[in-house]
Design a protein around this motif. Sequence first.
Motif, mmCIF file in Angstrom:
data_model
loop_
_atom_site.group_PDB
_atom_site.id
_atom_site.type_symbol
_atom_site.label_atom_id
_atom_site.label_comp_id
_atom_site.label_asym_id
_atom_site.label_seq_id
_atom_site.Cartn_x
_atom_site.Cartn_y
_atom_site.Cartn_z
ATOM 1 N N SER A 17 -1.287 5.152 81.797
ATOM 2 C CA SER A 17 -1.017 4.819 80.397
ATOM 3 C C SER A 17 -1.249 6.053 79.528
ATOM 4 N N THR A 18 -0.653 6.044 78.355
ATOM 5 C CA THR A 18 -0.789 7.174 77.436
ATOM 6 C C THR A 18 -1.361 6.712 76.110
ATOM 7 N N GLY A 19 -1.859 7.686 75.375
ATOM 8 C CA GLY A 19 -2.358 7.454 74.032
ATOM 9 C C GLY A 19 -2.333 8.759 73.268
ATOM 10 N N ALA A 20 -2.535 8.685 71.962
ATOM 11 C CA ALA A 20 -2.524 9.899 71.142
ATOM 12 C C ALA A 20 -3.256 9.655 69.829
ATOM 13 N N ASP A 21 -3.808 10.730 69.302
ATOM 14 C CA ASP A 21 -4.407 10.752 67.973
ATOM 15 C C ASP A 21 -3.979 12.060 67.328
ATOM 16 N N VAL A 22 -3.476 11.982 66.101
ATOM 17 C CA VAL A 22 -2.925 13.155 65.426
ATOM 18 C C VAL A 22 -3.685 13.377 64.116
ATOM 19 N N PHE A 23 -4.001 14.635 63.822
ATOM 20 C CA PHE A 23 -4.609 14.961 62.537
ATOM 21 C C PHE A 23 -3.690 14.469 61.425
ATOM 22 N N ARG A 24 -4.278 13.962 60.344
ATOM 23 C CA ARG A 24 -3.479 13.392 59.251
ATOM 24 C C ARG A 24 -2.433 14.374 58.719
ATOM 25 N N HIS A 25 -2.814 15.638 58.556
ATOM 26 C CA HIS A 25 -1.867 16.599 57.968
ATOM 27 C C HIS A 25 -0.712 16.949 58.906
ATOM 28 N N MET A 26 -0.805 16.544 60.172
ATOM 29 C CA MET A 26 0.252 16.836 61.144
ATOM 30 C C MET A 26 1.117 15.609 61.460
ATOM 31 N N ARG A 27 0.780 14.479 60.877
ATOM 32 C CA ARG A 27 1.549 13.257 61.149
ATOM 33 C C ARG A 27 2.951 13.375 60.582
ATOM 34 N N GLY A 28 3.894 12.773 61.292
ATOM 35 C CA GLY A 28 5.284 12.793 60.856
ATOM 36 C C GLY A 28 6.054 14.016 61.309
ATOM 37 N N ARG A 29 5.426 14.891 62.088
ATOM 38 C CA ARG A 29 6.102 16.099 62.557
ATOM 39 C C ARG A 29 6.547 16.005 64.015
#
Length: 182
Positions: free
Chosen positions: A83-95
């Motif tokens: 299975s996979t998962g991810a967490d992205v810094f707020r300023h990098m979301r949507g990229r």
Amino acid sequence: MFKALQSDSLTLHLIEEENLAQIYALFQGFPDSQEMLEELFRSYLPRYERGRRSNFGFYSLLDGELAGLTLLTVDSWEERAGSTGADVFRHMRGRGATPRSKPHLFYLAFELLGLNRVATGCRVSNLSSKRSIEKTAGFQFEGVMRESGVDDQGEFEDELLYAILRRDWEQLYDKSLIRVIE
């Protein structure tokens, strides 16, 4: 063991016990640094099952800029499922960091580890994760796990479940685009 997986402008760097001090320093200075570090230590550290690594956490660099964390967990070696998962810094979301990391994780799962199935999911209320998953070629919606988690308010919430099979990956992805850095 490899150190990173790279394709175009995205590089996933494997998290190891030996590089935790450098990663900790790298994650400083962002408004959400503390929550990302908490998630790093909660979910992304190496884990082993019967002497085999079963948790492959990565920090990601998009165009040389720290984007966040992504993960492949081997849920069952016998059933060759992960299975996979991810967490992205707020300023990098949507990229696009999370959907662009999936070919790397699929390469690891199917080519390097010999898995047959990789699943992912998101809570019904997490519309950005749902969009990210649906942008990823090969993930097919498999169903709803009713009240499988608890939200921030303590209420039960459904989870949407998606998966890709090895045969789908073989048809949709060019494995030669992923470079293993040792």
